[in-house]
Design a protein around this motif. Sequence first.
Motif, PDB file in Angstrom:
ATOM      1  N   VAL A  36       0.743  -1.548  -0.157  1.00 40.41           N
ATOM      2  CA  VAL A  36       0.005   0.076  -0.261  1.00 40.41           C
ATOM      3  C   VAL A  36       0.826   1.189  -0.272  1.00 40.41           C
ATOM      4  O   VAL A  36      -0.006   2.712  -0.266  1.00 40.41           O
ATOM      5  CB  VAL A  36      -1.409  -0.036   1.257  1.00 40.41           C
ATOM      6  CG1 VAL A  36      -2.188  -1.076   1.198  1.00 40.41           C
ATOM      7  CG2 VAL A  36      -1.015  -0.182   2.360  1.00 40.41           C
ATOM      8  N   ASP A  55      -6.586  -0.131  -1.070  1.00 38.38           N
ATOM      9  CA  ASP A  55      -6.791  -1.003   0.466  1.00 38.38           C
ATOM     10  C   ASP A  55      -7.037  -2.597   0.053  1.00 38.38           C
ATOM     11  O   ASP A  55      -7.573  -2.887  -1.550  1.00 38.38           O
ATOM     12  CB  ASP A  55      -8.611  -0.109   0.230  1.00 38.38           C
ATOM     13  CG  ASP A  55      -9.187  -0.974  -1.198  1.00 38.38           C
ATOM     14  OD1 ASP A  55      -9.210  -0.341  -2.620  1.00 38.38           O
ATOM     15  OD2 ASP A  55     -11.018  -0.457  -1.005  1.00 38.38           O
ATOM     16  N   LYS A  57      -5.640  -5.218   0.908  1.00 37.01           N
ATOM     17  CA  LYS A  57      -4.802  -5.778   0.554  1.00 37.01           C
ATOM     18  C   LYS A  57      -4.038  -6.793   1.655  1.00 37.01           C
ATOM     19  O   LYS A  57      -2.582  -6.776   2.031  1.00 37.01           O
ATOM     20  CB  LYS A  57      -3.554  -4.839  -0.285  1.00 37.01           C
ATOM     21  CG  LYS A  57      -3.514  -4.126  -1.463  1.00 37.01           C
ATOM     22  CD  LYS A  57      -3.878  -5.225  -2.362  1.00 37.01           C
ATOM     23  CE  LYS A  57      -4.255  -4.881  -3.775  1.00 37.01           C
ATOM     24  NZ  LYS A  57      -4.027  -5.146  -4.701  1.00 37.01           N
ATOM     25  N   TYR A 105      -1.847   5.584   7.424  1.00 38.49           N
ATOM     26  CA  TYR A 105      -3.013   4.904   6.141  1.00 38.49           C
ATOM     27  C   TYR A 105      -3.936   4.345   6.997  1.00 38.49           C
ATOM     28  O   TYR A 105      -5.361   4.764   6.258  1.00 38.49           O
ATOM     29  CB  TYR A 105      -2.031   4.328   5.951  1.00 38.49           C
ATOM     30  CG  TYR A 105      -2.231   2.395   4.756  1.00 38.49           C
ATOM     31  CD1 TYR A 105      -2.955   2.794   3.669  1.00 38.49           C
ATOM     32  CD2 TYR A 105      -3.367   0.799   5.046  1.00 38.49           C
ATOM     33  CE1 TYR A 105      -3.718   2.152   3.035  1.00 38.49           C
ATOM     34  CE2 TYR A 105      -3.430   0.212   4.906  1.00 38.49           C
ATOM     35  CZ  TYR A 105      -4.389   0.884   3.920  1.00 38.49           C
ATOM     36  OH  TYR A 105      -4.699  -0.237   2.345  1.00 38.49           O
ATOM     37  N   ARG A 116      -9.281  -2.551   4.457  1.00 37.29           N
ATOM     38  CA  ARG A 116      -7.406  -3.957   4.369  1.00 37.29           C
ATOM     39  C   ARG A 116      -8.336  -5.280   4.043  1.00 37.29           C
ATOM     40  O   ARG A 116      -7.300  -5.428   2.911  1.00 37.29           O
ATOM     41  CB  ARG A 116      -7.041  -4.221   5.518  1.00 37.29           C
ATOM     42  CG  ARG A 116      -6.479  -2.638   6.457  1.00 37.29           C
ATOM     43  CD  ARG A 116      -5.998  -2.940   7.519  1.00 37.29           C
ATOM     44  NE  ARG A 116      -5.048  -3.624   7.375  1.00 37.29           N
ATOM     45  CZ  ARG A 116      -4.394  -5.055   8.351  1.00 37.29           C
ATOM     46  NH1 ARG A 116      -5.354  -4.626   9.946  1.00 37.29           N
ATOM     47  NH2 ARG A 116      -3.387  -5.386   8.186  1.00 37.29           N
TER      48      ARG A 116
END
Length: 127
Positions: A36, A55, A57, A105, A116
């Motif tokens: 990311v 997003d 990941k 993040y 996520r």
Amino acid sequence: MTNPKPSKVHLHKESKVLELVVDSISYKLPAEFLRVHSKSAEVTGHGPGQEVLVDGKIHVAIESMKAIGNYGLQIVFDDDHDSGIYSWDYLVEMCLNQQSMWNTYLEELKAQEKHRDPHTSVIQFFP
């Protein structure tokens, strides 16, 4: 002043972690964190204000990596992302600032109502 080059780089495939030793200190960067924060055009865009929040990941893994001269690493992820070159300076910066970068993040994900996990979606109920 540039950051020191890591003295050791080790990919732990099973745990999806890239370990770097910098100034005798071991740092562990998860694949998701690396993915990311890629410096590729897909993530940074082609200019200021064109950044894209990546997003979904949480499950990404590192397939392989290779040194790019004395400059850094090319990391290939299992989602076919392979265009980000991670300079040694940037990798060390990520080691030293991992917690603040990760917190930022997570805040951005929340602000954009992204997640996520790629299998998570938000459903709003209206009375």
